[in-house]
Design an enzyme around this catalytic site. Structure first.
Site, PDB file in Angstrom:
ATOM      1  N   ASN A   9       0.757  -1.245   0.000  1.00 13.01           N
ATOM      2  CA  ASN A   9       0.000   0.000   0.000  1.00 13.01           C
ATOM      3  C   ASN A   9       0.791   1.302   0.000  1.00 13.01           C
ATOM      4  O   ASN A   9       0.242   2.336   0.381  1.00 13.01           O
ATOM      5  CB  ASN A   9      -0.966   0.006   1.186  1.00 13.01           C
ATOM      6  CG  ASN A   9      -2.212  -0.798   0.861  1.00 13.01           C
ATOM      7  OD1 ASN A   9      -2.864  -0.539  -0.138  1.00 13.01           O
ATOM      8  ND2 ASN A   9      -2.517  -1.788   1.663  1.00 13.01           N
ATOM      9  N   ASP A  37       1.808  -6.198 -13.792  1.00 11.11           N
ATOM     10  CA  ASP A  37       2.762  -6.167 -14.908  1.00 11.11           C
ATOM     11  C   ASP A  37       3.138  -7.610 -15.210  1.00 11.11           C
ATOM     12  O   ASP A  37       2.896  -8.500 -14.388  1.00 11.11           O
ATOM     13  CB  ASP A  37       4.002  -5.346 -14.509  1.00 11.11           C
ATOM     14  CG  ASP A  37       4.737  -6.002 -13.358  1.00 11.11           C
ATOM     15  OD1 ASP A  37       5.473  -6.977 -13.599  1.00 11.11           O
ATOM     16  OD2 ASP A  37       4.559  -5.570 -12.198  1.00 11.11           O
ATOM     17  N   GLU A  84     -32.973  -8.663  -1.848  1.00  8.91           N
ATOM     18  CA  GLU A  84     -31.701  -8.270  -2.464  1.00  8.91           C
ATOM     19  C   GLU A  84     -30.741  -9.457  -2.522  1.00  8.91           C
ATOM     20  O   GLU A  84     -30.049  -9.668  -3.516  1.00  8.91           O
ATOM     21  CB  GLU A  84     -31.074  -7.106  -1.687  1.00  8.91           C
ATOM     22  CG  GLU A  84     -31.794  -5.792  -1.956  1.00  8.91           C
ATOM     23  CD  GLU A  84     -31.377  -4.695  -0.992  1.00  8.91           C
ATOM     24  OE1 GLU A  84     -31.352  -3.536  -1.418  1.00  8.91           O
ATOM     25  OE2 GLU A  84     -31.093  -4.995   0.191  1.00  8.91           O
TER      26      GLU A  84
HETATM   27  C1  DGJ Z   1      -5.932  -1.612  -0.220  1.00  5.16           C
HETATM   28  C2  DGJ Z   1      -6.651  -2.638  -1.047  1.00  5.16           C
HETATM   29  O1  DGJ Z   1      -6.628  -2.284  -2.391  1.00  5.16           O
HETATM   30  C3  DGJ Z   1      -8.056  -2.797  -0.507  1.00  5.16           C
HETATM   31  O2  DGJ Z   1      -8.804  -3.661  -1.311  1.00  5.16           O
HETATM   32  C4  DGJ Z   1      -7.963  -3.306   0.903  1.00  5.16           C
HETATM   33  O3  DGJ Z   1      -7.393  -4.587   0.898  1.00  5.16           O
HETATM   34  C5  DGJ Z   1      -7.135  -2.356   1.753  1.00  5.16           C
HETATM   35  N1  DGJ Z   1      -5.876  -2.068   1.158  1.00  5.16           N
HETATM   36  C6  DGJ Z   1      -6.916  -2.927   3.129  1.00  5.16           C
HETATM   37  O4  DGJ Z   1      -6.084  -2.182   3.899  1.00  5.16           O
END
Ligand code: DGJ
Length: 752
Positions: A476, A529, A609
């Protein structure tokens, strides 16, 4: 086929209607041609260069296939020596090796191709025979470096290239490209590629190639959301369905660069490789440099054909061979960090009722991970959240007939975690300043053997103790603070070591746990990639799950990457971002375009739903082989055209699926017509529309109730009709779409 002509000085790599021609002249290696197949022997003796003016070097040098920096050429060098003395290099052709019907090194080790090769055994036939390999050796004076330029030619005309360097003594280089490619002489081209940002990846850019250099790159230590290592160059008139397109992709997930140069005399040459920024490698008798692979393709059929060829290539030769994507439920958007076993069970029960096949607990299940500020790195089940242990949930999920999957972000660590407290030196850092925190986390240095070992053992332990069948491997943030202060060796080598460390762990996991499916995620689509796809079964396309935005995102992503790996979820977006509701059917149709997932908080869904979702998942299961194994045709451009569609045609059954979308009904426009593609003109097909019928008394967000009274609507929506392929492709089918954000799924099956 690879032809060696003119006594070993002309090389013709030709397959699938394409040709690449290389020529040796005065000891140098030139790229003579790349494009539609030609009779290369006609080019014997041809010299591509001339003296443009007395101010310039001979134009022939723009066409050098391999060009270490000699201080006299001005295009991007194939490699450049570091240091101040004796730094000019000169490459001299030193021979070649031709291998026919050999195993492709450029193919993914778990690909369908690799599996067929393994099944054929040593010296076996079948898949092995598909690939021819040419290695051209260049001696580089004065330092005794040998470059082995490797070319692997696939039957469909795709060409893989890379460079290996070895040396008699230690030589430091400050840049090395993996390969270059030169377009045919005087070809005017435009560039076509994707770029973006978090939540907005895969925006397609198209513009005339500038004079000068177009640089696509990442300096972030990972592939990145901002650009993707894929570039198409096309004749100016080229469009979705026609025109010459040359394209290239780099199989690498660290800092990378693609430099497309338009030289003064109008030659276009592209150089791909590790990013030369903050790069260093020392080649020595003990240390060979092996570049990432570059994949090159050509078509005269426009961007649509480019995509289909790219998809087929990645599916057969790169991506691991697996079953069709299972329908998954992922609880991230429902519960974020507030994971509780009891609530996950309630979600699981509803997911199973809908027909999901895989239940995934995302972030928040481990350590003290109650927000993004703590716990990352502590990969131990949080006992407060799982008072009866993780297996209690896994057993429950299995008892509902689903498999269990989990989220990991192994490369990252929160400073507020036991792992960081124990090993602050494992993270990238500098001696005299606080590490940069993004999302309140820092990145581990995966180049360190002790980090690799620790992470591998933690994941091994998890997979050995629990019946986990899927991992979503997230990443992230970009890598920063790559400093040598507290690490041995040159810090500039750490970028590559980190990426190699990631690959090593993914590879080991695949070997040791072949039953575990791996998804590459990086805050959405930040690491997709052909390098990581050697190991990843699928990819998380984007964190943006708005069903309309997704049409654009998926349009961009599928320029190069196949629908079979592209995960698409039905979620509570855009409602959760304060925007107007979208119909559930629209969300499903948008998500039918690849691997289907559900990410909504289904604990809030009514029975009606849930039942509606069940009917959509059932429909998807019936058509997913067409979507995931089919050829993709894009009809219209989302974000530009009001009505767009994607169509899939299964290569062996001939079945087809059309997903059609209206953005907004304006000016009382009459129905659009969608002319289908890729069908057999002489065959009869049954055409059936899905999506017009509304479930009664539900709040599923169908903002417009399709009015089946209008003659056109009733004609298409309310019957199974038969047409010949020629009619479907020539006359087309109706798009009975109304209001805003309307959609249909149309299934087209050949009649017996
Ligand atoms: C970023 C991911 O793209 C999301 O789908 C999720 O997993 C979050 N991180 C969790 O922190």
């Amino acid at each position: 086929m690879i032809e060696i002509l003119n006594e070993g000085s002309l090389f013709h790599l030709t397959a699938g209607g394409t040709s690449s021609v290389l020529m040796v002249k005065d000891g140098q290696l030139f790229s003579l041609y790349w494009g539609k197949a030609i009779a290369a022997s006609d080019l014997d003796g041809y010299c591509p260069g001339y003296q443009q003016s007395s101010f310039d070097e001979n134009t022939v040098f723009d066409r050098l296939e391999f060009d270490p920096w000699d201080g006299r050429h001005f295009t991007v060098p194939s490699l450049k020596k570091a240091g101040g003395e004796n730094r000019f290099l000169h490459a001299e052709f030193a021979g070649y090796k031709l291998e026919t019907a050999c195993k492709a090194e450029s193919a993914g080790p778990y690909s369908a191709y690799a599996k067929e090769v393994a099944a054929a055994g040593n010296g076996g036939a079948g898949a092995v025979a598909e690939v021819d390999r040419l290695t051209i050796f260049m001696n580089i004076a004065p330092d005794g470096i040998t470059a082995a330029l490797e070319y692997e030619l696939f039957p469909d005309g795709m060409l893989a290239k890379r460079t290996r360097l070895s040396a008699e003594s230690a030589i430091e280089l400050e840049s090395v490209t993996a390969a270059s490619a030169v377009l045919p002489e005087k070809e005017q081209v435009k560039a076509h590629y994707t770029s973006g940002k978090w939540n907005g990846e895969w925006v397609v850019n198209e513009h005339a190639m500038p004079s000068g250099t177009l640089v696509l790159q990442s300096r972030r230590g990972t592939t990145s959301h901002h650009a993707n290592p894929s570039l198409a160059l096309a004749e100016p008139e080229a469009g979705e369905n026609f025109g010459k397109v040359w394209w290239c992709q780099l199989g690498y997930s660290g800092s990378w660069s693609i430099q497309a140069e338009r030289t003064g005399i109008g030659t276009t040459r592209v150089s791909l490789g590790e990013n030369p920024f903050d790069f260093s490698v020392t080649v020595s008798p003990d240390n060979e440099y092996v570049s990432p692979w570059v994949y090159l393709g050509f078509t005269e059929g426009g961007f649509g054909t480019m995509s289909r060829k790219s998809h087929r290539f990645l599916e057969r030769y790169i991506l691991p061979k697996r079953q069709l994507r299972r329908v998954l439920y992922n609880s991230w958007e429902a519960t974020t960090f507030a994971v509780k076993a009891s609530e996950q069970k309630r979600l699981a029960e509803k997911a199973a009722r809908m027909g999901c096949e895989l239940f995934v607990v995302d972030d928040g299940w481990f350590g003290e991970r109650n927000s993004e500020h703590a716990g990352l790195g502590d990969w131990f089940v949080n006992e407060t959240k799982f008072p009866d242990g993780l297996d209690d949930l896994i057993d429950y999920v299995k008892s509902l007939g689903m498999e269990f999957g989990i989220w990991l972000e192994p490369e990252a660590v929160n400073p507020d975690s036991d792992l960081y407290r124990a090993h602050p030196d494992w993270a990238f850092h500098t001696a005299d300043r606080e590490p940069l925190r993004l999302r309140d986390q820092v990145e581990l240095n995966f180049g360190l053997p002790e980090v690799q070992e620790y992470i591998l053992n933690v994941i091994r332990d998890l997979l050995e103790k629990h019946d986990i069948r899927y991992i979503k491997w997230d990443m992230n943030r970009p890598i920063a603070d790559v400093d040598g202060a507290l690490v041995e060796g040159d810090p500039r080598t750490l970028w590559r070591k980190h990426t190699d460390g990631v690959y090593m762990i993914w590879d080991t996991l695949r070997k040791e746990f072949p039953h575990v499916e791996l998804e590459t995620c990086s805050g959405g689509g930040g690491r997709i990639d052909p390098g990581i796809l050697r190991y990843a079964d699928e990819f998380w396309t984007s964190d943006n799950t708005d069903p309309y935005d997704r049409l654009m995102i998926q349009y961009g992503c599928t320029q190069f990457y196949p629908a079979s790996g592209m995960m698409c979820w039905v979620t509570d977006t855009p409602e959760t971002s304060g925007r107007a509701k979208r119909a559930l059917r629209y969300k499903f149709h948008s998500s039918f375009a690849g691997g289907l997932g559900i990410g909504a908080n289904i604990n809030h869904f009514s029975d009606a739903e849930i039942a509606y979702c069940g009917s959509q998942i059932e429909l998807y299961k019936d058509i997913r082989h067409i979507v995931l194994e089919g050829d993709l045709y894009r009809i219209g451009v989302p974000g530009k055209d009001n009505v767009t569609a994607v169509q899939y045609v299964h290569p062996s059954t001939g079945e087809s699926v059309v997903l059609m979308f209206l953005h907004s009904g304006t000016f009382a426009d009459p129905q659009a017509r969608i002319r289908l593609m890729g069908l057999d003109p002489d065959r009869k097909y049954d055409v059936r529309y899905f999506g017009a019928a509304q479930p009664e008394n539900t709040d599923i967000g169908d903002t417009f109730v399709a009015n089946a009274d209008a003659a056109g609507d009733a004609y298409w929506d309310n019957a199974v009709r038969s047409f010949s392929g020629s009619t479907l492709m020539g006359f087309g089918i109706g798009a009975p779409l109304k209001g805003d954000f309307d959609s249909r799924c149309v299934v087209i099956r050949p009649k017996n």
